[in-house]
Write a protein that holds these residues in place. Structure first.
Motif, PDB file in Angstrom:
ATOM      1  N   GLY A  96       0.820  -1.208   0.000  1.00  0.00           N
ATOM      2  CA  GLY A  96       0.000   0.000   0.000  1.00  0.00           C
ATOM      3  C   GLY A  96       0.847   1.248   0.000  1.00  0.00           C
ATOM      4  N   GLN A  97       0.157   2.388   0.158  1.00  0.00           N
ATOM      5  CA  GLN A  97       0.846   3.674   0.131  1.00  0.00           C
ATOM      6  C   GLN A  97       0.090   4.663   1.004  1.00  0.00           C
ATOM      7  OE1 GLN A  97      -1.711   5.066  -1.704  1.00  0.00           O
ATOM      8  NE2 GLN A  97      -1.703   4.343  -3.806  1.00  0.00           N
ATOM      9  N   HIS A 250       3.663  20.538  -2.393  1.00  0.00           N
ATOM     10  CA  HIS A 250       4.534  19.365  -2.363  1.00  0.00           C
ATOM     11  C   HIS A 250       3.735  18.140  -1.908  1.00  0.00           C
ATOM     12  CE1 HIS A 250       7.989  22.414  -1.505  1.00  0.00           C
ATOM     13  NE2 HIS A 250       7.593  22.438  -2.763  1.00  0.00           N
ATOM     14  N   ILE A 251       3.542  17.203  -2.794  1.00  0.00           N
ATOM     15  CA  ILE A 251       2.822  15.975  -2.469  1.00  0.00           C
ATOM     16  C   ILE A 251       3.568  14.791  -3.081  1.00  0.00           C
ATOM     17  CG2 ILE A 251       0.671  14.676  -2.708  1.00  0.00           C
ATOM     18  CD1 ILE A 251      -0.859  17.235  -2.733  1.00  0.00           C
ATOM     19  N   SER A 252       3.919  13.833  -2.233  1.00  0.00           N
ATOM     20  CA  SER A 252       4.630  12.643  -2.691  1.00  0.00           C
ATOM     21  C   SER A 252       3.825  11.388  -2.386  1.00  0.00           C
ATOM     22  CB  SER A 252       5.998  12.542  -2.018  1.00  0.00           C
ATOM     23  OG  SER A 252       6.853  13.581  -2.445  1.00  0.00           O
ATOM     24  N   LEU A 253       4.138  10.336  -3.108  1.00  0.00           N
ATOM     25  CA  LEU A 253       3.517   9.025  -2.893  1.00  0.00           C
ATOM     26  C   LEU A 253       4.593   8.069  -2.395  1.00  0.00           C
ATOM     27  CD1 LEU A 253       0.777   7.500  -3.441  1.00  0.00           C
ATOM     28  CD2 LEU A 253       1.858   6.661  -5.540  1.00  0.00           C
ATOM     29  N   TRP A 254       4.414   7.562  -1.171  1.00  0.00           N
ATOM     30  CA  TRP A 254       5.359   6.576  -0.677  1.00  0.00           C
ATOM     31  C   TRP A 254       4.660   5.230  -0.493  1.00  0.00           C
ATOM     32  CZ3 TRP A 254       3.652   4.616   3.894  1.00  0.00           C
ATOM     33  CH2 TRP A 254       2.940   5.461   4.768  1.00  0.00           C
ATOM     34  N   HIS A 255       5.425   4.175  -0.601  1.00  0.00           N
ATOM     35  CA  HIS A 255       4.879   2.819  -0.511  1.00  0.00           C
ATOM     36  C   HIS A 255       5.510   2.045   0.637  1.00  0.00           C
ATOM     37  CE1 HIS A 255       3.352   3.621  -4.573  1.00  0.00           C
ATOM     38  NE2 HIS A 255       2.572   2.585  -4.407  1.00  0.00           N
ATOM     39  N   ASN A 302      12.550  -0.771   7.405  1.00  0.00           N
ATOM     40  CA  ASN A 302      12.239  -1.639   8.535  1.00  0.00           C
ATOM     41  C   ASN A 302      10.835  -1.337   9.066  1.00  0.00           C
ATOM     42  OD1 ASN A 302      12.469   0.440  10.792  1.00  0.00           O
ATOM     43  ND2 ASN A 302      14.512   0.606   9.880  1.00  0.00           N
ATOM     44  N   PRO A 303      10.280  -2.212   9.907  1.00  0.00           N
ATOM     45  CA  PRO A 303       8.921  -2.014  10.428  1.00  0.00           C
ATOM     46  C   PRO A 303       8.752  -0.734  11.238  1.00  0.00           C
ATOM     47  CG  PRO A 303       9.605  -4.294  10.729  1.00  0.00           C
ATOM     48  CD  PRO A 303      10.825  -3.543  10.270  1.00  0.00           C
ATOM     49  N   ASP A 304       9.723  -0.405  12.076  1.00  0.00           N
ATOM     50  CA  ASP A 304       9.591   0.775  12.934  1.00  0.00           C
ATOM     51  C   ASP A 304       9.509   2.061  12.115  1.00  0.00           C
ATOM     52  OD1 ASP A 304       9.601  -0.781  15.194  1.00  0.00           O
ATOM     53  OD2 ASP A 304      11.729  -0.500  15.618  1.00  0.00           O
ATOM     54  N   ALA A 305      10.313   2.160  11.061  1.00  0.00           N
ATOM     55  CA  ALA A 305      10.301   3.358  10.220  1.00  0.00           C
ATOM     56  C   ALA A 305       8.975   3.492   9.498  1.00  0.00           C
ATOM     57  CB  ALA A 305      11.453   3.313   9.216  1.00  0.00           C
ATOM     58  N   LEU A 306       8.426   2.372   9.031  1.00  0.00           N
ATOM     59  CA  LEU A 306       7.125   2.418   8.362  1.00  0.00           C
ATOM     60  C   LEU A 306       6.032   2.848   9.329  1.00  0.00           C
ATOM     61  CD1 LEU A 306       5.170   2.008   6.064  1.00  0.00           C
ATOM     62  CD2 LEU A 306       5.231  -0.463   6.492  1.00  0.00           C
ATOM     63  N   ARG A 307       6.024   2.272  10.515  1.00  0.00           N
ATOM     64  CA  ARG A 307       5.007   2.648  11.507  1.00  0.00           C
ATOM     65  C   ARG A 307       5.130   4.126  11.885  1.00  0.00           C
ATOM     66  NH1 ARG A 307       1.792  -0.246  14.696  1.00  0.00           N
ATOM     67  NH2 ARG A 307       2.946  -2.198  14.379  1.00  0.00           N
ATOM     68  N   SER A 308       6.341   4.616  12.062  1.00  0.00           N
ATOM     69  CA  SER A 308       6.557   6.017  12.445  1.00  0.00           C
ATOM     70  C   SER A 308       6.083   6.971  11.356  1.00  0.00           C
ATOM     71  CB  SER A 308       8.033   6.266  12.758  1.00  0.00           C
ATOM     72  OG  SER A 308       8.448   5.524  13.878  1.00  0.00           O
ATOM     73  N   LEU A 309       6.420   6.656  10.092  1.00  0.00           N
ATOM     74  CA  LEU A 309       5.999   7.526   8.991  1.00  0.00           C
ATOM     75  C   LEU A 309       4.483   7.490   8.826  1.00  0.00           C
ATOM     76  CD1 LEU A 309       6.642   9.421   6.668  1.00  0.00           C
ATOM     77  CD2 LEU A 309       7.017   7.415   5.211  1.00  0.00           C
ATOM     78  N   GLN A 310       3.894   6.308   8.893  1.00  0.00           N
ATOM     79  CA  GLN A 310       2.443   6.202   8.767  1.00  0.00           C
ATOM     80  C   GLN A 310       1.743   7.007   9.855  1.00  0.00           C
ATOM     81  OE1 GLN A 310       0.814   2.297   9.473  1.00  0.00           O
ATOM     82  NE2 GLN A 310      -1.024   2.693   8.255  1.00  0.00           N
ATOM     83  N   LYS A 311       2.216   6.900  11.079  1.00  0.00           N
ATOM     84  CA  LYS A 311       1.616   7.640  12.185  1.00  0.00           C
ATOM     85  C   LYS A 311       1.782   9.143  12.001  1.00  0.00           C
ATOM     86  CE  LYS A 311       1.525   7.891  17.249  1.00  0.00           C
ATOM     87  NZ  LYS A 311       2.139   7.396  18.509  1.00  0.00           N
TER      88      LYS A 311
END
Length: 329
Positions: A96-97, A250-255, A302-311
């Motif tokens: 997802g993104q 500024h709008i980006s799409l991250w996955h 890693n999982p922690d970076a994904l969770r932090s960015l999503q939050k």
């Protein structure tokens, strides 16, 4: 036969422990069959293209095929719903993104899942800024000219990946900051929207470079800017929106990659290892770069970076969207 109380307690404890023992055994032999990568958008769009590039390389590490399954509609929420309801055994992974796993939490008020608590993160993957494109018939040749054209011709059509998707929100923000009046046309992903843009059925799109840049290079579309303060390494000739007269748009799409909550940690670790191997592979990185994607640094894979960015993205976008009053009914 009457079972002594002590024997009964041992039997009961053993029965209770069976699911945990089964999960451990499954994790040790994982993967023993093909893995389904749930992609919540149509073929040909950015998430689909990224998924297929990663799936091709992940199978080398995992020793099993990774099969992309496109489950489309409702801004990605139909596909995400299927993923969250899948068994937490590692055989369904959710690609997802920030549209499907952040924005829809604010634009859809009736989601049957919690984006932060019903998934386990596996890894951050790639990021890319949006680009602003139009059909060839639009007379504007630069971003200022495009905005002037849109103001003089209200109701121009803008395609997006579905109501409440990040491409829809990007269009709404563009409409607000440019003080134009646009008509938004939802699709089941940016792939089908791009097909209609090339065919001249809609006027413009604000979306990822994966679908836009090949059509621009083929002379099928016009491009007006990159929604960032830095130019795309894969298209350095395209000016930024700051250079074009629309600063800070500024709008980006991250996955990222997720699995259903309750997936055993050893399985998540194996999937994470496959992601690391894929993102370190020169051929895979070249394909992603060609698609306009920037791979996150290894320390953020890693999982922690994904969770932090999503939050952090939820904390940024949800209040803005909710304050605007926008919601998909």
């Amino acid at each position: 036969m009457k079972l002594p109380r002590r024997g009964f307690l041992r039997l009961a404890a053993g029965i209770v422990a069976m699911p945990a023992v089964s999960r451990v055994a499954s994790a040790q032999t994982y993967p023993a069959k093909p893995i389904t990568m749930n992609v919540p958008f149509a073929p040909g769009g950015s998430t689909d293209v990224i998924g297929r590039i990663l799936a091709e390389r992940m199978k080398v590490t995992l020793g099993q095929p990774v099969i992309v399954e496109n489950v489309t509609g409702a801004g990605g929420t139909i596909g995400v719903t299927r993923a969250v309801r899948a068994a937490p055994d590692g055989y369904t992974i959710s690609l997802g993104q920030n549209g499907s796993h952040v924005i829809t939490g604010a634009t859809y008020g009736n989601l049957s899942y919690d984006l932060l608590n019903d998934f386990e993160p596996v890894s951050l993957l790639v990021i890319s800024p949006f680009v602003i494109t139009s059909k060839k018939d639009v007379p504007a040749t630069d971003l200022k000219g495009l905005i002037a054209y849109l103001k003089a011709n209200p109701g121009r059509t803008v395609g997006n990946a579905g109501m409440g998707s990040i491409t829809h929100v990007a269009g709404l923000v563009f409409q607000s900051v440019t003080q134009t009046k646009l008509q938004f046309v939802p699709y089941r992903g940016t792939g089908p929207a791009m097909q209609d843009l090339v065919a001249g059925q809609i006027d413009m799109m604000i979306g990822d470079p994966i679908t836009g840049m090949p059509q621009v290079r083929a002379g099928m579309l016009k491009i007006y800017g990159v929604a960032s303060d830095t130019r795309l390494p894969s298209a350095p000739e395209v000016p930024t929106v700051d250079e074009g007269g629309l600063p800070n748009y500024h709008i980006s799409l991250w996955h990222g990659l997720w699995v259903p909550k309750g997936t055993p940690q050893p399985i998540i670790a194996k999937l994470h290892e496959a992601v690391l191997d894929a993102l370190a592979d020169p051929a895979t990185r070249a394909k992603l770069a060609q698609a306009g994607q920037e791979v996150f640094p290894r320390e953020r894979q890693n999982p922690d970076a994904l969770r932090s960015l999503q939050k952090a993205e939820i904390e940024k976008w949800w209040p803005l969207i909710k304050a605007s009053g926008f919601k998909v009914e």
